[in-house]
Design a protein around this motif. Structure first.
Motif, PDB file in Angstrom:
ATOM      1  N   ASP A 110      -8.666   7.543   8.609  1.00 26.78           N
ATOM      2  CA  ASP A 110      -8.223   7.477   7.219  1.00 26.78           C
ATOM      3  C   ASP A 110      -8.081   6.026   6.786  1.00 26.78           C
ATOM      4  OD1 ASP A 110      -8.140  10.205   7.007  1.00 26.78           O
ATOM      5  OD2 ASP A 110      -6.067  10.326   7.725  1.00 26.78           O
ATOM      6  N   PHE A 111      -8.378   5.797   5.542  1.00 29.06           N
ATOM      7  CA  PHE A 111      -8.269   4.454   4.988  1.00 29.06           C
ATOM      8  C   PHE A 111      -7.247   4.513   3.861  1.00 29.06           C
ATOM      9  CE2 PHE A 111      -9.994   0.770   2.551  1.00 29.06           C
ATOM     10  CZ  PHE A 111      -9.815  -0.177   3.540  1.00 29.06           C
ATOM     11  N   LEU A 112      -6.052   4.002   4.132  1.00 28.46           N
ATOM     12  CA  LEU A 112      -4.947   4.100   3.176  1.00 28.46           C
ATOM     13  C   LEU A 112      -4.901   2.820   2.345  1.00 28.46           C
ATOM     14  CD1 LEU A 112      -2.304   5.372   5.763  1.00 28.46           C
ATOM     15  CD2 LEU A 112      -3.938   6.717   4.414  1.00 28.46           C
ATOM     16  N   ARG A 113      -4.763   3.005   1.023  1.00 27.42           N
ATOM     17  CA  ARG A 113      -4.802   1.830   0.153  1.00 27.42           C
ATOM     18  C   ARG A 113      -3.608   1.812  -0.787  1.00 27.42           C
ATOM     19  NH1 ARG A 113      -9.759  -0.257  -2.684  1.00 27.42           N
ATOM     20  NH2 ARG A 113      -8.726  -2.168  -2.063  1.00 27.42           N
ATOM     21  N   PRO A 114      -2.433   1.506  -0.286  1.00 26.82           N
ATOM     22  CA  PRO A 114      -1.257   1.441  -1.169  1.00 26.82           C
ATOM     23  C   PRO A 114      -1.415   0.316  -2.198  1.00 26.82           C
ATOM     24  CG  PRO A 114      -0.745   0.482   0.963  1.00 26.82           C
ATOM     25  CD  PRO A 114      -2.097   1.108   1.094  1.00 26.82           C
ATOM     26  N   ALA A 115      -0.869   0.567  -3.414  1.00 20.23           N
ATOM     27  CA  ALA A 115      -0.983  -0.435  -4.477  1.00 20.23           C
ATOM     28  C   ALA A 115       0.235  -1.348  -4.515  1.00 20.23           C
ATOM     29  CB  ALA A 115      -1.151   0.252  -5.831  1.00 20.23           C
ATOM     30  N   THR A 116       1.339  -0.882  -3.959  1.00 11.41           N
ATOM     31  CA  THR A 116       2.559  -1.684  -4.003  1.00 11.41           C
ATOM     32  C   THR A 116       3.176  -1.755  -2.613  1.00 11.41           C
ATOM     33  OG1 THR A 116       4.010   0.207  -4.359  1.00 11.41           O
ATOM     34  CG2 THR A 116       3.029  -0.809  -6.328  1.00 11.41           C
ATOM     35  N   TRP A 117       4.110  -2.693  -2.487  1.00  9.54           N
ATOM     36  CA  TRP A 117       4.797  -2.863  -1.211  1.00  9.54           C
ATOM     37  C   TRP A 117       5.568  -1.591  -0.845  1.00  9.54           C
ATOM     38  CZ3 TRP A 117       4.541  -5.140   3.090  1.00  9.54           C
ATOM     39  CH2 TRP A 117       5.654  -5.326   3.918  1.00  9.54           C
ATOM     40  N   ALA A 118       6.206  -0.993  -1.836  1.00  7.10           N
ATOM     41  CA  ALA A 118       6.978   0.224  -1.562  1.00  7.10           C
ATOM     42  C   ALA A 118       6.062   1.335  -1.051  1.00  7.10           C
ATOM     43  CB  ALA A 118       7.717   0.675  -2.831  1.00  7.10           C
ATOM     44  N   GLU A 119       4.916   1.462  -1.669  1.00  6.09           N
ATOM     45  CA  GLU A 119       3.967   2.480  -1.208  1.00  6.09           C
ATOM     46  C   GLU A 119       3.477   2.178   0.205  1.00  6.09           C
ATOM     47  OE1 GLU A 119       1.927   3.118  -5.564  1.00  6.09           O
ATOM     48  OE2 GLU A 119       0.622   3.215  -3.800  1.00  6.09           O
ATOM     49  N   ALA A 120       3.305   0.888   0.466  1.00  7.83           N
ATOM     50  CA  ALA A 120       2.836   0.499   1.799  1.00  7.83           C
ATOM     51  C   ALA A 120       3.867   0.887   2.852  1.00  7.83           C
ATOM     52  CB  ALA A 120       2.570  -1.004   1.838  1.00  7.83           C
ATOM     53  N   LEU A 121       5.135   0.629   2.536  1.00  8.04           N
ATOM     54  CA  LEU A 121       6.202   0.983   3.495  1.00  8.04           C
ATOM     55  C   LEU A 121       6.273   2.493   3.690  1.00  8.04           C
ATOM     56  CD1 LEU A 121       9.033  -1.477   2.404  1.00  8.04           C
ATOM     57  CD2 LEU A 121       7.588  -1.620   4.448  1.00  8.04           C
ATOM     58  N   GLU A 122       6.106   3.235   2.618  1.00  5.42           N
ATOM     59  CA  GLU A 122       6.109   4.705   2.739  1.00  5.42           C
ATOM     60  C   GLU A 122       4.952   5.175   3.597  1.00  5.42           C
ATOM     61  OE1 GLU A 122       6.125   6.582  -1.107  1.00  5.42           O
ATOM     62  OE2 GLU A 122       7.842   5.330  -1.701  1.00  5.42           O
ATOM     63  N   ALA A 123       3.800   4.607   3.343  1.00  3.52           N
ATOM     64  CA  ALA A 123       2.615   5.003   4.113  1.00  3.52           C
ATOM     65  C   ALA A 123       2.814   4.702   5.596  1.00  3.52           C
ATOM     66  CB  ALA A 123       1.382   4.273   3.588  1.00  3.52           C
ATOM     67  N   LYS A 124       3.411   3.553   5.868  1.00  3.70           N
ATOM     68  CA  LYS A 124       3.615   3.175   7.269  1.00  3.70           C
ATOM     69  C   LYS A 124       4.660   4.095   7.914  1.00  3.70           C
ATOM     70  CE  LYS A 124       2.971   0.308  10.790  1.00  3.70           C
ATOM     71  NZ  LYS A 124       1.903   0.654  11.747  1.00  3.70           N
ATOM     72  N   ALA A 125       5.655   4.526   7.110  1.00  6.18           N
ATOM     73  CA  ALA A 125       6.665   5.444   7.648  1.00  6.18           C
ATOM     74  C   ALA A 125       6.037   6.790   7.977  1.00  6.18           C
ATOM     75  CB  ALA A 125       7.803   5.614   6.633  1.00  6.18           C
ATOM     76  N   GLU A 126       5.127   7.227   7.117  1.00 12.56           N
ATOM     77  CA  GLU A 126       4.476   8.518   7.350  1.00 12.56           C
ATOM     78  C   GLU A 126       3.457   8.461   8.471  1.00 12.56           C
ATOM     79  OE1 GLU A 126       2.613  10.129   3.844  1.00 12.56           O
ATOM     80  OE2 GLU A 126       4.461   9.764   2.694  1.00 12.56           O
ATOM     81  N   ARG A 127       2.785   7.327   8.547  1.00 13.82           N
ATOM     82  CA  ARG A 127       1.696   7.189   9.532  1.00 13.82           C
ATOM     83  C   ARG A 127       1.965   5.967  10.387  1.00 13.82           C
ATOM     84  NH1 ARG A 127      -3.051   9.765   7.518  1.00 13.82           N
ATOM     85  NH2 ARG A 127      -3.995   9.202   9.485  1.00 13.82           N
ATOM     86  N   PRO A 128       2.930   6.043  11.299  1.00 13.47           N
ATOM     87  CA  PRO A 128       3.253   4.846  12.092  1.00 13.47           C
ATOM     88  C   PRO A 128       2.077   4.354  12.938  1.00 13.47           C
ATOM     89  CG  PRO A 128       4.715   6.708  12.662  1.00 13.47           C
ATOM     90  CD  PRO A 128       3.781   7.204  11.617  1.00 13.47           C
ATOM     91  N   GLY A 129       1.096   5.216  13.167  1.00 14.48           N
ATOM     92  CA  GLY A 129      -0.068   4.780  13.949  1.00 14.48           C
ATOM     93  C   GLY A 129      -1.087   4.007  13.126  1.00 14.48           C
ATOM     94  N   ALA A 130      -0.866   3.967  11.808  1.00 11.84           N
ATOM     95  CA  ALA A 130      -1.831   3.266  10.957  1.00 11.84           C
ATOM     96  C   ALA A 130      -1.796   1.763  11.263  1.00 11.84           C
ATOM     97  CB  ALA A 130      -1.507   3.504   9.484  1.00 11.84           C
ATOM     98  N   VAL A 131      -2.972   1.170  11.360  1.00 14.19           N
ATOM     99  CA  VAL A 131      -3.058  -0.265  11.659  1.00 14.19           C
ATOM    100  C   VAL A 131      -3.210  -1.030  10.346  1.00 14.19           C
ATOM    101  CG1 VAL A 131      -4.460  -2.069  12.730  1.00 14.19           C
ATOM    102  CG2 VAL A 131      -4.034   0.076  13.949  1.00 14.19           C
ATOM    103  N   PRO A 132      -2.249  -1.922  10.052  1.00 15.20           N
ATOM    104  CA  PRO A 132      -2.372  -2.700   8.820  1.00 15.20           C
ATOM    105  C   PRO A 132      -3.559  -3.658   8.914  1.00 15.20           C
ATOM    106  CG  PRO A 132      -0.189  -2.934   9.823  1.00 15.20           C
ATOM    107  CD  PRO A 132      -1.062  -2.258  10.823  1.00 15.20           C
ATOM    108  N   VAL A 133      -4.259  -3.803   7.786  1.00  9.54           N
ATOM    109  CA  VAL A 133      -5.379  -4.738   7.755  1.00  9.54           C
ATOM    110  C   VAL A 133      -5.282  -5.566   6.481  1.00  9.54           C
ATOM    111  CG1 VAL A 133      -6.902  -2.950   6.790  1.00  9.54           C
ATOM    112  CG2 VAL A 133      -7.898  -4.966   7.880  1.00  9.54           C
TER     113      VAL A 133
END
Lengths: 324, 801
Positions: A4-27
């Motif tokens: 999956d390729f997650l593309r949050p638009a804001t910092w808050a969304e990014a933190l939520e995405a990371k909370a939901e998908r802790p295995g996601a690798v930030p790029v």
């Protein structure tokens, strides 16, 4: 298996995405993550693309006098926009990869990867930087750089946390970064060393790169300098830099690998420590008698007997631009 | 100062076009632009990895992880069960011959009962997506029984208890050279030398597209160096007659010898024939390091005996070349090392034993310089030691022993064309040296490049003394110092050294090989104007042969509009793009075909008729010609004697280096070269060859090594296999001599390889001069300098009376 390729638009969304998908690798720039993916070193179930989070690309001078530099500020911008205030880090940034890599890569990415060879780490250690990390669940946490690196490519970052920024004071004294590689450009460190003089506190900070499982300070060497440097007259006993080098080498615990031998790395750390101390001390005293604490950005760094070169970090009038 | 100086006074004359006022400016002797130049610079050139057909599928290779193992079983079932997978093939599926090879057919298309090196192909897969193909290959289950790997070439050569990598023993070729019998001298220097495994490091990885044809054959579009010898190996493995295997050269992104052996050719064709679909295969960078041969690593023992005045009395040498798991071109590499093992020096007594051996290390074969590079590092290191023992300068000891026209090589072959080595050395030594830096440790411009002035310095190759930022004339620039912008020194520990290197390289294939090329030249009217079409099977690999072919056609036919057709197998073999031979042999074939066309036109032409009028009346004229250089002969298997080479070429280098002796980091300040090329066909392309060859030799001296431990490659990537950057390769002074070789077309002499030989020992000698260390091995690593206290002058075994 898809990724999956997650593309949050804001910092808050990014933190939520990371909370939901802790295995996601930030790029961010992708200069490290994409290499690992291409080499099939890892295959995460999701990538968390932070490029749309504009706040990460900003830096600011904070009320406590420190700089807060967003995790998405590229090496190229760091050199151009902050080279005068963070000369050690700018010198390190200049040695990262090629111009293309410096246009994409970030100190935030360096921290996220936590490679012992990351060029950004030693200057952060020498300057006493702090890493601002955040999670949706627990909010902001400040981690001193020296507590951030836990092992080879392991950091204190929790799986649900993202790196927001690093905080550091503008240089209060001369700073140097020095890196050994087996060619004259575009090379991964065989070993590296960063030194920052803190005249206001009459001490020096250090950082060793690529010569231990993690980037680390040379604590005994720093204590030696705090005790032995003559901050009143500027006199430098010729044996002092040599002893400092030995202590710095003693703090390293290098290995033999494809880039160099352990014995060579230890030797080179000693040479780099000795040389950077000599340069920094010369710079400090070439500007005239020391006049107490420097709080703000340093002025012009004079070199004994020589003019300040254009584009020198100590020459704030000159526009600073990364080489293309 | 950078630039190339050509010496027309030494025999170069400007060739004139034969047509009235046409074709002169872009003919032979001029810097005609490359037809593919703009496309390549703008990124629009189609390389083999860009090939595309709408219905194509992707091939991938499963490679064995072990340097030596028996294969108990291979199960392709898991791969075939994956979605999108069209085929998964093993050695059982090879339709024809199971083995191929350039010299011996010892290399399996796919491993059968055992693997002999890390990365040997075991199975291949076709799938509808490249990633699916890779995953399917990885899903194949192979049961290995790991066996003892032979990784020490000395043991492989000389220890009878060593396991045999192939039946018949581990010595692929032993070539002695025996001249005279007096091995005594008042001055004796001995040394042991080692050359690491260099990679060709081309940028375009192995790739191609195989298209099944309705006639049961296959069309293969591939980046290679020699279409016909590829076909000669592919067709038997496919069980097809050669005419059903048609090859077309695809865009080649560099070769340097690494494309002389097959890589994905048979695999892609097998998959295409099995699936009935076009199959594309592209190696990744890491796979590429396992997908082609490397330069033979060498261990060499040398003993030079001389009179007190430095004149050589004898040379004894043992040269051991590690050929790795398969034969490839090892026998020919051994022949070069043996026949050129004493260098371009007159030596009355010679005793050489050159060996090429099998081991379970990565296979080694052709690379620019081909056996002559390894020996050159050793004999040139010895000449410096001899100079020191005799109290002579490095230049003087070489001048005193230099060959010239009429000299005999160690093989007894007489050099029968100009070989003005002594003069070349004197010219080199007389070139001005770059200015000495003022070393004041401390103030430098930090951190460059931050301004436009230094940005320019990083992207051009001017005189290093001339690129300082304005106002900073007295301040050393980090870009000029060892370590570069990584700022390891502000001048501390930096010492300057100067070194010389001399090399001699055979041009064209040697030792009795039937070395020829074929050209078909057609002149016709296109759009009312005369147009020439040149067709050969010669591989343009980036060196500029396509330009030279155009130039020759323009000069010979006086027609400006020339097209060189994409090389393919519809015309006879052109031989390999290697051994610096294509300008000579394919150039000779194009010239011969053009002259045949010209003769026909002369017969056809009516009085006062223009060429266009003749063509309009008589139609197109086409001729095909085969060109051979003069015959060569095998080396005697016992004495090594024989006229084994068609042509010999000389290059000399001077290197100036700054070395940080404490850290072992090197900045090459300048390379200067003098090369005799017989005749300059294209000055710009020639300069590129000399710069590029010099850079590749510099890389071998200082950084380029495939590191192999216990048969395993440690650095299969450009992250850790380092090649020189613009900050490592200095500006060059180049002087080109043009003393024509009467045996060669236009008097030319192959030019691509010689600079690769001599730059390595020159750089090594300069580093020795700066450090005082022996440094018997290349590449010289930082720890070799920083951690080794041994002194150059104190070798055990030296004696000087």
């Amino acid at each position: 298996m898809t990724m999956d390729f997650l593309r949050p638009a804001t910092w808050a969304e990014a933190l939520e995405a990371k909370a939901e998908r802790p295995g996601a690798v930030p790029v961010q720039g992708g200069t490290d993550v994409m290499v690992e993916l291409n080499f099939d070193v890892r295959r995460p179930d999701a990538l968390l693309d932070l490029n749309r989070v504009a706040a990460l690309g900003e830096w600011s001078a904070e009320e406590d006098g420190r700089l807060r530099v967003g995790a998405g500020v590229t090496y190229a911008r760091l050199i151009a926009e902050l080279g005068d205030r963070l000369p050690g880090l700018a010198q390190a940034a200049r040695t990262v990869g090629s111009p293309q890599i410096r246009n994409r890569g970030t100190v935030g990415g360096n921290l996220g990867a936590a490679s012992p060879a990351g060029d950004g780490h030693p200057p952060l250690l020498a300057a006493g930087a702090e890493i601002e990390v955040e999670s949706a669940a627990r909010g902001v946490r400040m981690i001193p750089a020296e507590e951030f690196y836990l092992g080879v490519k392991r950091s204190a970052l929790e799986p649900d946390e993202l790196i927001r920024a690093f905080w550091t004071r503008p240089a209060g004294g001369p700073q140097y970064f020095s890196k050994v590689g087996t060619r004259n450009a575009m090379v991964i460190a065989v070993c590296s060393f960063a030194l920052a003089l803190h005249p206001a506190e009459r001490r020096a900070g250090t950082g060793i790169g690529s010569a231990a499982p993690t980037p680390r300070r040379a604590v005994a060497a720093e204590e030696f300098l705090a005790a032995e440097l003559d901050w009143d007259t500027g006199r430098l006993d010729p044996g002092l830099p040599r002893r400092f080098g030995e202590l710095a080498a003693g703090a390293a615990s290098p290995i033999d690998d494809v880039r160099g031998t352990a014995a060579y790395r230890r030797h080179a750390v000693a040479v780099l420590a000795r040389r950077t101390l000599t340069w920094a001390w010369h710079d400090l005293w070439a500007a005239g008698p020391h006049e107490g604490p420097h709080d703000g950005p340093r002025g012009r760094v004079r070199r004994p007997g020589g003019p300040v070169a254009p584009g020198d970090p100590g020459d704030p009038e000159k526009p600073r631009r990364e080489a293309g | 100062m950078s630039g190339t100086e050509t010496r027309p006074d030494r025999g170069q004359s400007r060739e004139r076009g034969h047509g009235p006022g046409v074709g002169r400016d872009l003919g032979v002797g001029h810097s005609a632009p490359r037809p593919d130049g703009t496309l390549k610079v703008t990124g629009e050139f189609a390389y083999s990895s860009d090939l595309y057909l709408a219905d194509m599928v992707w091939g991938a290779t499963l490679r064995g992880p072990h340097p030596s193992a028996r294969i108990r079983s291979v199960d392709v079932g898991p791969a075939l069960a994956m979605p999108g997978v069209l085929a998964a093939l093993t050695c059982e599926d090879v339709p024809g011959e199971l083995f191929y090879g350039l010299d011996r057919r010892d290399q399996p298309v796919l491993a059968a009962d055992r693997v002999r090196y890390q990365g040997e192909p075991v199975a291949i897969v076709a799938a509808d997506h490249p990633e699916r193909a890779r995953r399917a290959a990885a899903a194949i289950v192979v049961d290995y029984e790991v066996t003892e790997a032979v990784t020490d070439p000395r043991r492989a050569a000389f220890d009878p208890s060593c396991p045999a990598v192939h039946d018949g023993g581990n010595v692929v070729r032993h070539q002695p050279v025996r001249v005279g019998g007096d091995f005594t001298a008042p001055v004796v220097v001995t040394g042991e030398y080692e050359v690491g495994m260099q990679d060709q490091a081309f940028l375009g990885p192995e790739s191609g597209l195989a298209v099944p044809a309705e006639d049961g054959g296959v069309d293969l579009f591939v980046a290679t160096q020699w279409l016909h010898v590829d076909r000669d190996q592919i067709a038997p493995c496919l069980g097809l007659p050669p005419e059903l295997v048609r090859l077309t050269l695809a865009g080649v992104g560099g070769a340097f010898g690494a494309r002389e052996d097959l890589s994905m050719q048979v695999h892609a064709c097998m998959l295409a024939l099995r699936t009935g679909r076009p199959v594309k295969m592209v190696y990744g960078r890491q796979e590429s390091f396992f997908g082609h041969v490397h330069r033979h690593p060498a261990r060499m023992r040398y003993e030079h005996g001389a009179d007190l005045d430095g004149r050589l009395r004898y040379v004894r040498a043992e040269i051991l070349l590690d050929g790795g798991a398969y034969c490839s071109s090892t026998p020919a590499v051994v022949g070069n090392a043996a026949s050129l093992g004493v260098g371009p020096y007159e030596v009355p007594n010679v005793w050489i034993d050159a060996y090429g051996v099998y081991t379970n290390n990565p296979p080694c074969g052709a690379m620019r310089g081909f056996g002559a590079v390894q020996a050159c590092f050793a004999y040139e290191s010895q000449m410096d030691r001899l100079a020191e023992a005799c109290g002579l300068s490095p230049v003087e000891v070489r001048v005193r022993n230099a060959v010239s026209q009429g000299s005999r090589l160690a093989t007894g072959q007489v050099i029968d064309s100009p070989a003005p080595l002594a003069g070349m050395l004197r010219e080199l030594a007389a070139m001005p040296l770059p200015p000495e830096p003022s070393r004041t440790a401390g103030p430098v411009a930090v951190p460059p490049p931050a301004g436009p002035a230094r940005a320019a310095a990083a992207t051009s190759v001017p005189d290093p003394a001339g690129v300082r930022a304005p106002g900073a004339a007295a301040t050393p620039d980090l870009l000029d110092l060892p370590g570069g912008v990584a700022q390891t020194t502000h001048g501390e520990g930096v010492r300057r050294g100067v070194g010389y290197g001399v090399g001699i390289k055979n041009i064209c294939f040697s030792e009795g090989f039937d070395d020829h090329s074929t050209a078909r030249v057609r002149v016709e009217l296109l759009g009312g104007e005369p147009h020439v079409l040149v067709r050969t099977a010669a591989a343009e690999v980036g060196q500029g042969l396509v330009t030279v072919q155009e130039q020759i056609a323009r000069t010979e036919l006086g027609v400006e509009r020339v097209t060189v057709a994409q090389a393919d197998t519809t015309v006879g073999s052109a031989g390999s793009t290697s051994a610096s031979r294509q300008s000579y042999v394919t150039g000779g074939a194009v010239r011969a075909a053009c002259r045949a066309v010209r003769e026909r036109l002369a017969v056809l032409r009516a009085n006062g008729e223009t060429l266009a009028e003749t063509l309009e009346r008589a139609g197109a004229v086409e001729e095909t010609r085969v060109y051979r250089h003069r015959p060569t002969f095998p080396m005697d298997p016992v004495t090594g004697q024989g006229d084994s080479h068609a042509q010999l070429a000389l290059c000399v280098h001077r290197a100036v280096v700054d070395v940080d002796v404490e850290l072992g980091l090197v900045k090459v300040v300048e390379l200067a070269a003098v090369q005799d090329v017989g005749r300059v066909l294209n000055p710009l392309a020639l300069e590129g060859q000399i710069h590029g060859g010099s850079a590749q030799g510099l890389g071998l001296a200082l950084m380029e090594e495939v590191q192999v431990v216990d048969g395993r490659v440690l650095n299969p990537s450009f992250t850790d296999y380092l090649i020189p950057t613009i900050l490592d390769m200095p500006p060059m002074r180049v002087s080109v001599l043009a003393n024509p070789d009467p045996h060669a077309p236009y008097g030319l002499r192959g030019a691509g390889e010689p600079p690769t030989l001599s730059s390595t020992p020159a750089v090594a000698a300069a580093v020795r001069a700066a450090t005082g260390l022996r440094l018997p091995r290349v590449p010289i690593r930082p720890h070799d300098i920083a951690m080794d206290g041994s002194r150059y002058g104190n070798w055990a075994g030296d004696r000087s009376l």
